[in-house]
Design a protein around this motif. Sequence first.
Motif, PDB file in Angstrom:
ATOM      1  N   GLU A 119     -48.036 -15.982  26.673  1.00 12.58           N
ATOM      2  CA  GLU A 119     -47.390 -14.797  26.116  1.00 12.58           C
ATOM      3  C   GLU A 119     -48.498 -13.865  25.668  1.00 12.58           C
ATOM      4  O   GLU A 119     -49.322 -14.229  24.815  1.00 12.58           O
ATOM      5  CB  GLU A 119     -46.506 -15.158  24.924  1.00 12.58           C
ATOM      6  CG  GLU A 119     -45.885 -13.938  24.262  1.00 12.58           C
ATOM      7  CD  GLU A 119     -45.344 -14.256  22.878  1.00 12.58           C
ATOM      8  OE1 GLU A 119     -44.765 -13.346  22.255  1.00 12.58           O
ATOM      9  OE2 GLU A 119     -45.513 -15.399  22.422  1.00 12.58           O
ATOM     10  N   VAL A 120     -48.575 -12.686  26.249  1.00 13.84           N
ATOM     11  CA  VAL A 120     -49.645 -11.741  25.933  1.00 13.84           C
ATOM     12  C   VAL A 120     -49.368 -11.136  24.555  1.00 13.84           C
ATOM     13  O   VAL A 120     -48.315 -10.530  24.328  1.00 13.84           O
ATOM     14  CB  VAL A 120     -49.746 -10.638  27.003  1.00 13.84           C
ATOM     15  CG1 VAL A 120     -50.883  -9.691  26.670  1.00 13.84           C
ATOM     16  CG2 VAL A 120     -49.962 -11.268  28.376  1.00 13.84           C
ATOM     17  N   LEU A 121     -50.293 -11.327  23.642  1.00 10.00           N
ATOM     18  CA  LEU A 121     -50.178 -10.775  22.299  1.00 10.00           C
ATOM     19  C   LEU A 121     -50.901  -9.457  22.148  1.00 10.00           C
ATOM     20  O   LEU A 121     -50.471  -8.588  21.388  1.00 10.00           O
ATOM     21  CB  LEU A 121     -50.727 -11.778  21.272  1.00 10.00           C
ATOM     22  CG  LEU A 121     -50.100 -13.173  21.284  1.00 10.00           C
ATOM     23  CD1 LEU A 121     -50.814 -14.064  20.278  1.00 10.00           C
ATOM     24  CD2 LEU A 121     -48.626 -13.096  20.990  1.00 10.00           C
ATOM     25  N   LEU A 122     -51.986  -9.303  22.889  1.00 12.62           N
ATOM     26  CA  LEU A 122     -52.834  -8.118  22.696  1.00 12.62           C
ATOM     27  C   LEU A 122     -53.708  -7.947  23.916  1.00 12.62           C
ATOM     28  O   LEU A 122     -54.242  -8.929  24.453  1.00 12.62           O
ATOM     29  CB  LEU A 122     -53.693  -8.297  21.433  1.00 12.62           C
ATOM     30  CG  LEU A 122     -54.777  -7.256  21.150  1.00 12.62           C
ATOM     31  CD1 LEU A 122     -54.155  -5.924  20.823  1.00 12.62           C
ATOM     32  CD2 LEU A 122     -55.671  -7.719  20.012  1.00 12.62           C
ATOM     33  N   ALA A 123     -53.861  -6.717  24.372  1.00  7.61           N
ATOM     34  CA  ALA A 123     -54.777  -6.386  25.470  1.00  7.61           C
ATOM     35  C   ALA A 123     -55.418  -5.046  25.145  1.00  7.61           C
ATOM     36  O   ALA A 123     -54.723  -4.031  25.037  1.00  7.61           O
ATOM     37  CB  ALA A 123     -54.036  -6.326  26.813  1.00  7.61           C
ATOM     38  N   VAL A 124     -56.715  -5.050  24.978  1.00  4.48           N
ATOM     39  CA  VAL A 124     -57.463  -3.855  24.596  1.00  4.48           C
ATOM     40  C   VAL A 124     -58.587  -3.661  25.596  1.00  4.48           C
ATOM     41  O   VAL A 124     -59.327  -4.610  25.907  1.00  4.48           O
ATOM     42  CB  VAL A 124     -58.038  -3.977  23.165  1.00  4.48           C
ATOM     43  CG1 VAL A 124     -58.921  -2.793  22.831  1.00  4.48           C
ATOM     44  CG2 VAL A 124     -56.908  -4.088  22.150  1.00  4.48           C
ATOM     45  N   ALA A 125     -58.729  -2.457  26.109  1.00 11.26           N
ATOM     46  CA  ALA A 125     -59.821  -2.110  27.023  1.00 11.26           C
ATOM     47  C   ALA A 125     -60.480  -0.845  26.500  1.00 11.26           C
ATOM     48  O   ALA A 125     -59.876   0.229  26.524  1.00 11.26           O
ATOM     49  CB  ALA A 125     -59.299  -1.904  28.449  1.00 11.26           C
ATOM     50  N   LEU A 126     -61.705  -0.994  26.013  1.00  8.90           N
ATOM     51  CA  LEU A 126     -62.463   0.131  25.492  1.00  8.90           C
ATOM     52  C   LEU A 126     -63.710   0.331  26.334  1.00  8.90           C
ATOM     53  O   LEU A 126     -63.824  -0.192  27.441  1.00  8.90           O
ATOM     54  CB  LEU A 126     -62.804  -0.099  24.019  1.00  8.90           C
ATOM     55  CG  LEU A 126     -61.582  -0.202  23.085  1.00  8.90           C
ATOM     56  CD1 LEU A 126     -62.022  -0.472  21.660  1.00  8.90           C
ATOM     57  CD2 LEU A 126     -60.738   1.045  23.158  1.00  8.90           C
ATOM     58  N   GLU A 127     -64.662   1.056  25.800  1.00 15.30           N
ATOM     59  CA  GLU A 127     -65.826   1.455  26.599  1.00 15.30           C
ATOM     60  C   GLU A 127     -66.688   0.273  26.996  1.00 15.30           C
ATOM     61  O   GLU A 127     -67.205   0.220  28.109  1.00 15.30           O
ATOM     62  CB  GLU A 127     -66.662   2.460  25.804  1.00 15.30           C
ATOM     63  CG  GLU A 127     -67.874   2.986  26.562  1.00 15.30           C
ATOM     64  CD  GLU A 127     -68.682   3.959  25.726  1.00 15.30           C
ATOM     65  OE1 GLU A 127     -69.697   4.444  26.234  1.00 15.30           O
ATOM     66  OE2 GLU A 127     -68.304   4.214  24.570  1.00 15.30           O
ATOM     67  N   HIS A 128     -66.861  -0.702  26.091  1.00 15.17           N
ATOM     68  CA  HIS A 128     -67.829  -1.761  26.317  1.00 15.17           C
ATOM     69  C   HIS A 128     -67.210  -3.110  26.660  1.00 15.17           C
ATOM     70  O   HIS A 128     -67.939  -4.020  27.045  1.00 15.17           O
ATOM     71  CB  HIS A 128     -68.716  -1.940  25.075  1.00 15.17           C
ATOM     72  CG  HIS A 128     -69.418  -0.695  24.653  1.00 15.17           C
ATOM     73  ND1 HIS A 128     -70.495  -0.193  25.349  1.00 15.17           N
ATOM     74  CD2 HIS A 128     -69.200   0.155  23.621  1.00 15.17           C
ATOM     75  CE1 HIS A 128     -70.913   0.911  24.753  1.00 15.17           C
ATOM     76  NE2 HIS A 128     -70.142   1.143  23.706  1.00 15.17           N
ATOM     77  N   PHE A 129     -65.923  -3.291  26.492  1.00 13.98           N
ATOM     78  CA  PHE A 129     -65.354  -4.623  26.670  1.00 13.98           C
ATOM     79  C   PHE A 129     -63.873  -4.524  26.964  1.00 13.98           C
ATOM     80  O   PHE A 129     -63.231  -3.493  26.746  1.00 13.98           O
ATOM     81  CB  PHE A 129     -65.576  -5.474  25.405  1.00 13.98           C
ATOM     82  CG  PHE A 129     -64.867  -4.958  24.181  1.00 13.98           C
ATOM     83  CD1 PHE A 129     -63.579  -5.366  23.872  1.00 13.98           C
ATOM     84  CD2 PHE A 129     -65.482  -4.042  23.342  1.00 13.98           C
ATOM     85  CE1 PHE A 129     -62.924  -4.882  22.755  1.00 13.98           C
ATOM     86  CE2 PHE A 129     -64.844  -3.554  22.219  1.00 13.98           C
ATOM     87  CZ  PHE A 129     -63.558  -3.979  21.926  1.00 13.98           C
ATOM     88  N   VAL A 130     -63.334  -5.643  27.449  1.00 14.51           N
ATOM     89  CA  VAL A 130     -61.898  -5.844  27.643  1.00 14.51           C
ATOM     90  C   VAL A 130     -61.522  -7.098  26.870  1.00 14.51           C
ATOM     91  O   VAL A 130     -62.034  -8.191  27.157  1.00 14.51           O
ATOM     92  CB  VAL A 130     -61.536  -5.987  29.132  1.00 14.51           C
ATOM     93  CG1 VAL A 130     -60.049  -6.287  29.294  1.00 14.51           C
ATOM     94  CG2 VAL A 130     -61.905  -4.731  29.899  1.00 14.51           C
TER      95      VAL A 130
END
Length: 674
Positions: free
Chosen positions: A372-383
């Motif tokens: 179950e996906v709780l959180l997915a963040v994609a920013l400049e330096h990381f996923v």
Amino acid sequence: EKHISIQRHLADLEKLADLKEGEFTMAVSQNTDLHVTDEKKPCPLCPEEKFKACYSHKLHRHLQNLHWKVSVEFEGYRMCICHLPCRPVKPNLVGDQTFSKMGAHYHCIICSATITRRTDMIGHINRHVNKGETESRFITVPAPKSSHEVLKESATDVQVLPNYSTPQKTDSYFNPKMKLNRQLIFCALAVLAEERKPIECLDAFGATGIMGLQWAKHLRSSVKVTINDCNENSVTMIHENCHLNKMKVKLNTKEDDNDEAMGDGEENTDTIEVTKMDANVIMHLRSFDFIHLDPFGTSVNYLDSAFRNVRNLGIVSLTSTDISSLYAKAQHVALRHYGCNIVRTEYYKELAARIVIAAVTRAAARCNKGIEVLLAVALEHFVLVVVRVLRGPSPADDSAKKIRYLIHCQWCEERIFQKEGNMVEENPYQQLPCDCHGSMPGKTAVVLGPLWSGALFNTGFLRRMLFEAVQYGLDEAQPLLKTLVCEAECTTLKHFSTHSPYDENKQEECGVYIKTPNTSAESYLVHRKRKSDEVIRNTAKRQKSENSAEHPAFYYNIHRHSIKGMNMPKLNKFLNYLSEAGYRVSRTHFDPMGVRTNAPLAQFKTILMKYSTPTYAGGQAEGPVHLTEDVQAGEQVQAAADCKAEDAEFLEDGKSGVAVAMFTKDYPTHCTAD
């Protein structure tokens, strides 16, 4: 003793020449012939066959230009180039003769190495510095008291080596730019610690140990922290940082199974276990409730081990820093690591997050586990991806069904997931809402994936993360979490309650049981088992209640779909216009100018055109802008053509002679009169 080519000043080299000449004069003076001139001096760093003795002014120029200017400096000393035969050179065979070439080289001030090139010598010295080796074995160099720099983050002190932010040049990598990533992971662990305690958590790639130290220092007895690293220097650094933060250390290595408690942690009695083994090995050997993977680059090599022994309803978080492949800059690497075909799109960051989740889903399904996906963040330096593990073949099948291919139009950036089923469609372009294939020549769409097609956020979990961020004063994570909550609900309303989200579930999950002297041990154990089962069932019920309507997949960039010759409305106003039209809409953390909405692209462009105003290419000059009739008429024709209004009528104003576009549908009338 140090080599004569290592000196502090140029005058010291000239003194060596005087010393050599004096010794030569003394040796000759013992003979009968004392007629020796002391005007010519040899070079102390060159053999006689290379540089003959000369007068002082020539020798000064020779030492300055040939030796001193090309020297390598280190802590006040100069390592000058040396031409003496102190470096063995492989002879060259030419015919029957053997020629031995004299090789110029440098002598290292720290070790006994001789380096040929100046750039190699600089790199050699830098490697010594990165390892903390700054003390010379030949001379006493005044070194600093400690080569370690102490950094502080979230009330946690860590020692780092020089060049700590360059992973290729240091054993203990520490990136200050990943502070936000560490705060998000801490919030996720704090939420899990409120559900059940104590929990066993693992930082598989400790480096300096900053993340595990923050867990143990703030959550204290709620967690049992294990910090692992396969590098011996990193393990030593983690041990020192534990002492620096007054934590007890329990060492446990693969070679030595003797556990030893160390440290004088009088203030904090919590113990951190430090292990030295491969991350795959420790995850195969032991079970954990929370596992975090943060290798250098991709994390696909460790997913099978992570899901092998993770406990039911546990959490696995992983940080991927191979953004060149995930962000479609190296598409062949993405195909090799993740098995996905991707291209550069306007929503490439969300595409990267769905690629990682698809790899996580496949790894979990191989172990008969769903996610179950709780959180997915994609920013400049990381996923960053945080998932909850659901044991059983049924959740694994449900999760695997959400991996689908994506059809992407390369002309208008419209996209849609392929329909479920194994039957081959005759015309896959019919699934796209746009008609670019019918109006454009050739093939207009590509198939991307396989990708995760489900939700990227859990609203209830994000709200509890926001509450934990406020409780622990994590200021950098709070704005992002608020944006994620709005994005998960696909709304622009930002109403966040200040009361604890755990209060409503407190009575359901926390039962009261008083053990009396007459209570048997068996009944007490039965109650403990029932209580743990109730906690798991209540957690599952809360997950179902938190999973509201899924947010729309992907987003549109307002600049990408702007109309040429028209001024766009402000982003917040445009969101209100879409909401008034009856569509769900929100901003997205993936793109500051992105709009997440369930509106089709055609309606998106229609509303954008409706509330755009005309602009001119004449520049931002003061006063009214006067254009010729042809230019004004051409701009109006272009604006009408871009909006594709079939019922637009072009009339000519009799007074000014300016073409005016009159829209007979729902479009407002644009007048270009001064």
